[in-house]
Design a protein around this motif. Structure first.
Motif, PDB file in Angstrom:
ATOM      1  N   GLU A 307       0.980  -1.092  -0.049  1.00 36.67           N
ATOM      2  CA  GLU A 307       0.201   0.050  -0.245  1.00 36.67           C
ATOM      3  C   GLU A 307       0.960   1.080   0.000  1.00 36.67           C
ATOM      4  OE1 GLU A 307      -2.416  -0.402   3.518  1.00 36.67           O
ATOM      5  OE2 GLU A 307      -3.799  -1.793   2.474  1.00 36.67           O
ATOM      6  N   HIS A 308       2.129   1.101   0.289  1.00 36.93           N
ATOM      7  CA  HIS A 308       2.834   2.441   0.568  1.00 36.93           C
ATOM      8  C   HIS A 308       4.219   2.165   0.192  1.00 36.93           C
ATOM      9  CE1 HIS A 308      -0.160   4.557   2.988  1.00 36.93           C
ATOM     10  NE2 HIS A 308      -0.182   3.303   3.860  1.00 36.93           N
ATOM     11  N   PRO A 309       4.640   2.033  -1.142  1.00 35.04           N
ATOM     12  CA  PRO A 309       5.864   1.643  -1.792  1.00 35.04           C
ATOM     13  C   PRO A 309       6.880   2.552  -1.311  1.00 35.04           C
ATOM     14  CG  PRO A 309       4.178   1.646  -3.338  1.00 35.04           C
ATOM     15  CD  PRO A 309       3.364   2.339  -2.157  1.00 35.04           C
ATOM     16  N   SER A 310       6.766   3.655  -0.637  1.00 28.95           N
ATOM     17  CA  SER A 310       7.626   4.627   0.077  1.00 28.95           C
ATOM     18  C   SER A 310       8.235   4.386   1.216  1.00 28.95           C
ATOM     19  CB  SER A 310       6.898   6.129   0.128  1.00 28.95           C
ATOM     20  OG  SER A 310       6.105   5.849   1.125  1.00 28.95           O
ATOM     21  N   LEU A 311       7.851   3.004   1.830  1.00 29.15           N
ATOM     22  CA  LEU A 311       8.280   2.778   2.986  1.00 29.15           C
ATOM     23  C   LEU A 311       9.719   2.045   3.042  1.00 29.15           C
ATOM     24  CD1 LEU A 311       5.210   0.836   4.485  1.00 29.15           C
ATOM     25  CD2 LEU A 311       6.212   2.969   5.577  1.00 29.15           C
ATOM     26  N   SER A 312      10.559   2.332   3.758  1.00 32.21           N
ATOM     27  CA  SER A 312      12.234   1.908   3.995  1.00 32.21           C
ATOM     28  C   SER A 312      12.568   1.615   5.049  1.00 32.21           C
ATOM     29  CB  SER A 312      12.947   3.155   3.488  1.00 32.21           C
ATOM     30  OG  SER A 312      12.607   3.668   2.009  1.00 32.21           O
ATOM     31  N   TYR A 313      11.932   1.768   6.382  1.00 36.95           N
ATOM     32  CA  TYR A 313      12.027   1.358   7.626  1.00 36.95           C
ATOM     33  C   TYR A 313      10.761   0.979   8.149  1.00 36.95           C
ATOM     34  CZ  TYR A 313      16.030   4.737   6.656  1.00 36.95           C
ATOM     35  OH  TYR A 313      16.943   5.504   5.969  1.00 36.95           O
ATOM     36  N   PHE A 314      11.290  -0.140   9.125  1.00 41.11           N
ATOM     37  CA  PHE A 314       9.994  -0.712  10.039  1.00 41.11           C
ATOM     38  C   PHE A 314      10.627  -1.000  11.309  1.00 41.11           C
ATOM     39  CE2 PHE A 314      10.244  -1.661   5.328  1.00 41.11           C
ATOM     40  CZ  PHE A 314       8.866  -1.546   4.950  1.00 41.11           C
ATOM     41  N   ASN A 354      20.898  -5.397   8.693  1.00 36.43           N
ATOM     42  CA  ASN A 354      19.982  -4.816   9.627  1.00 36.43           C
ATOM     43  C   ASN A 354      20.877  -4.634  10.913  1.00 36.43           C
ATOM     44  OD1 ASN A 354      18.453  -7.172   8.480  1.00 36.43           O
ATOM     45  ND2 ASN A 354      17.099  -5.539   8.441  1.00 36.43           N
ATOM     46  N   LYS A 355      21.625  -5.209  11.097  1.00 37.31           N
ATOM     47  CA  LYS A 355      22.501  -5.086  12.315  1.00 37.31           C
ATOM     48  C   LYS A 355      23.498  -3.555  12.294  1.00 37.31           C
ATOM     49  CE  LYS A 355      26.222  -7.622  14.849  1.00 37.31           C
ATOM     50  NZ  LYS A 355      27.428  -6.726  14.879  1.00 37.31           N
ATOM     51  N   ALA A 356      23.875  -3.498  11.054  1.00 40.75           N
ATOM     52  CA  ALA A 356      24.679  -2.093  10.805  1.00 40.75           C
ATOM     53  C   ALA A 356      23.496  -1.232  11.047  1.00 40.75           C
ATOM     54  CB  ALA A 356      25.059  -1.999   9.352  1.00 40.75           C
ATOM     55  N   PHE A 357      22.280  -0.971  10.738  1.00 41.19           N
ATOM     56  CA  PHE A 357      21.515  -0.016  10.954  1.00 41.19           C
ATOM     57  C   PHE A 357      21.227  -0.013  12.583  1.00 41.19           C
ATOM     58  CE2 PHE A 357      16.473   0.854  10.922  1.00 41.19           C
ATOM     59  CZ  PHE A 357      16.735   2.153  11.109  1.00 41.19           C
ATOM     60  N   ALA A 358      21.155  -1.072  13.310  1.00 35.56           N
ATOM     61  CA  ALA A 358      21.031  -1.172  14.653  1.00 35.56           C
ATOM     62  C   ALA A 358      22.261  -0.483  15.396  1.00 35.56           C
ATOM     63  CB  ALA A 358      20.780  -2.421  15.292  1.00 35.56           C
ATOM     64  N   GLU A 424      17.774  12.348  13.591  1.00 39.64           N
ATOM     65  CA  GLU A 424      19.024  13.032  13.318  1.00 39.64           C
ATOM     66  C   GLU A 424      19.695  11.780  12.247  1.00 39.64           C
ATOM     67  OE1 GLU A 424      23.536  13.332  15.361  1.00 39.64           O
ATOM     68  OE2 GLU A 424      21.542  13.864  16.421  1.00 39.64           O
ATOM     69  N   TYR A 425      19.355  10.654  12.170  1.00 40.63           N
ATOM     70  CA  TYR A 425      19.882   9.591  11.346  1.00 40.63           C
ATOM     71  C   TYR A 425      19.384   9.782  10.063  1.00 40.63           C
ATOM     72  CZ  TYR A 425      20.414   4.994   8.991  1.00 40.63           C
ATOM     73  OH  TYR A 425      20.723   3.998   8.274  1.00 40.63           O
ATOM     74  N   TYR A 426      17.888   9.883   9.910  1.00 44.72           N
ATOM     75  CA  TYR A 426      17.206  10.049   8.773  1.00 44.72           C
ATOM     76  C   TYR A 426      17.391  11.305   8.192  1.00 44.72           C
ATOM     77  CZ  TYR A 426      12.951  10.302   5.924  1.00 44.72           C
ATOM     78  OH  TYR A 426      12.184  10.330   4.924  1.00 44.72           O
ATOM     79  N   GLY A 427      17.724  12.397   8.967  1.00 42.22           N
ATOM     80  CA  GLY A 427      18.039  13.593   8.344  1.00 42.22           C
ATOM     81  C   GLY A 427      19.442  13.373   7.611  1.00 42.22           C
ATOM     82  N   SER A 428      20.330  12.887   8.327  1.00 40.50           N
ATOM     83  CA  SER A 428      21.890  12.823   7.676  1.00 40.50           C
ATOM     84  C   SER A 428      21.697  12.081   6.430  1.00 40.50           C
ATOM     85  CB  SER A 428      22.776  12.244   8.744  1.00 40.50           C
ATOM     86  OG  SER A 428      22.277  10.877   8.886  1.00 40.50           O
ATOM     87  N   ARG A 429      20.917  10.829   6.465  1.00 41.76           N
ATOM     88  CA  ARG A 429      20.992   9.977   5.293  1.00 41.76           C
ATOM     89  C   ARG A 429      20.094  10.848   4.235  1.00 41.76           C
ATOM     90  NH1 ARG A 429      22.987   4.762   5.150  1.00 41.76           N
ATOM     91  NH2 ARG A 429      20.969   4.056   3.958  1.00 41.76           N
ATOM     92  N   ASN A 430      19.207  11.469   4.308  1.00 31.34           N
ATOM     93  CA  ASN A 430      18.365  12.230   3.336  1.00 31.34           C
ATOM     94  C   ASN A 430      19.124  13.545   2.822  1.00 31.34           C
ATOM     95  OD1 ASN A 430      15.474  10.849   2.623  1.00 31.34           O
ATOM     96  ND2 ASN A 430      16.101  10.683   4.839  1.00 31.34           N
TER      97      ASN A 430
END
Length: 448
Positions: A307-314, A354-358, A424-430
């Motif tokens: 329903e939301h192809p824009s999803l990247s994080y869960f 996943n581990k690197a994200f954590a 902060e993480y999301y902002g730096s990535r984008n």
């Protein structure tokens, strides 16, 4: 840019609005906040009067949660503001006495009020009341509201005979609770049982809890999906189901933390979506074992992705088990938090991502909130589910926020820290994306 306006949530305590007997500190709830006049530079409120934003607000002798309750006030009257102290407001009552109320359940007004009358404790003309002579505690439901065609049964279980059908919109008083079933009184004064997982009750309204409305804007393109595989996980000090090792509640549970996190991120401009799927209800409806929870929640995640192809994080947000409180609690700048444990399943090929994200979020947590993280726990298929739906995306995490011995308030404080760190993480990535695109364009020109 988001195309909707989000209603902010105020965070306060069950003890402010109910007379619940708890073992630990107060447990806050989410309450839709009315417009509030802000304090001036000196911290003084430029309003003469205050009004409660909930139906029952405790007035205490002192500005703390352990002080005695002297009155309960409702929404209908305004009260003169005498003083403020940090998160508390002192008001003048109708008999010229005074008391303290928590500020996040107050809206301020400058208009002169009518004579301030105090609602008797427990009085509420807008709610269905229990039968005369009964004394229903604040932390119990008194009525069920039917939201879909529901079976009425002769006993507390699906193996009992169906004696009738309840229709959407109907309301029945609760006689007693037996496990996951309510015994209710029907219009002809007979009784029947209804399943708790297919009805709603007045528990939230009795305790002044307003669940934030779901976002329905069709143009909303979320980046983060928040869900709860074990969605009824609650806390010992407020859970209504504490049989055996279970510490669960059908209404006041970990989903409130997910909703709060979603709102906080949306306020920061990050499109987050809190899932509405009731995994516990689905398990019972399909007669599935608890061990199949992740199989059911995986379907919910896959549906959200479609329903939301824009999803990247869960984020699958849980509450840990009966871990000693000293191991699941951190105090930072005088505020008590439920500590956060990241869980990574290794039973799939892409778990390293996943581990690197954590690890990235864990590093930010350690920098900004020292002591809040419990670290990263990797689990194989021999130590649990082993995969936890994390094979669906490299941006998938399972987070254990506190344990059964923490409180909702501490868990909501943890959500605030997660929102801060993920923003902060999301902002730096984008922020780096346009630079990468520009670099790619320049490289193409050079090659041409």
């Amino acid at each position: 840019m988001l195309r909707y306006k989000l209603l902010s949530a105020a965070v306060s305590s069950f003890l402010l609005i109910g007379t619940m007997n708890v073992a630990y500190a107060s447990s806050p709830v989410l309450q839709e906040k009315a417009f509030i006049i802000q304090p001036d530079i000196q911290g003084e409120v430029k309003a003469a009067y205050a009004r409660s934003t909930v139906d029952r607000l405790n007035v205490r002798t002192k500005p703390n949660l352990t002080a005695s309750i002297v009155e309960k006030i409702g929404k209908s009257k305004k009260y003169e503001v005498l003083d403020t102290q940090e998160e508390w407001v002192k008001i003048k009552l109708s008999d010229d006495s005074s008391g303290w109320v928590f500020h996040q359940y107050i809206e301020y007004e400058k208009a002169k009020p009518a004579s301030a009358e105090v609602k008797p404790a427990g009085a509420d003309s807008t709610e269905t009341q229990p039968a005369a002579g009964t004394d229903t505690p604040q932390n119990q439901a008194t009525v069920v509201n039917i939201v879909d065609v529901t079976n009425l049964r002769s006993g507390p279980g699906t193996e009992y005979d169906i004696t009738g059908k309840a229709q959407p919109g109907e309301t029945y008083p609760i006689v007693e609770t037996e496990g996951d079933w309510y015994l209710v009184t029907l219009p002809d004064q007979s009784t029947a049982y209804v399943a708790s997982w297919v009805v709603q009750t007045d528990f939230l309204s009795r305790n002044g809890i307003a669940i934030p409305p779901a976002i329905t804007d069709a143009e909303f393109a979320p980046a983060l999906y928040i869900y709860h595989t074990h969605n009824q996980e609650s806390w010992k000090n407020i859970a209504r189901n504490t049989k055996g090792t279970s510490v669960d509640d059908p209404e006041v549970n970990i989903t409130l933390v997910g909703k709060h996190l979603s709102q906080l991120l949306q306020e920061k401009g990050i499109p987050a979506l809190a899932g509405e799927e009731d995994i516990t209800k689905r398990l019972k409806e399909e007669n599935l074992n608890f061990s199949q929870s992740y199989k059911v929640s995986r379907k919910a995640v896959e549906k959200a992705m479609q329903e939301h192809p824009s999803l990247s994080y869960f984020f699958d947000i849980h509450r840990d088990a009966n871990v000693p409180r000293e191991k699941t609690t951190a105090t930072i700048d005088g505020k008590s938090y439920a500590r956060i444990l990241f869980v990574i399943g290794t039973a799939h090929a892409g778990y390293e991502e996943n581990k690197a994200f954590a690890e990235a979020l864990n590093e930010l947590l350690n920098e900004k909130y020292p002591g809040l993280s419990r670290g990263i726990l990797t689990k194989s298929v021999h130590q649990g589910n082993g995969e936890y739906n994390q094979s669906l995306s490299p941006g998938s995490l399972l987070m254990e926020i506190g344990g059964t011995n923490n409180t909702l308030q501490e868990s909501l404080h943890a959500a605030e820290a997660i929102a801060d760190v993920f923003a902060e993480y999301y902002g730096s990535r984008n922020a780096s994306a346009p630079d990468k695109q520009l670099a790619a364009v320049k490289a193409t020109k050079r090659n041409a």
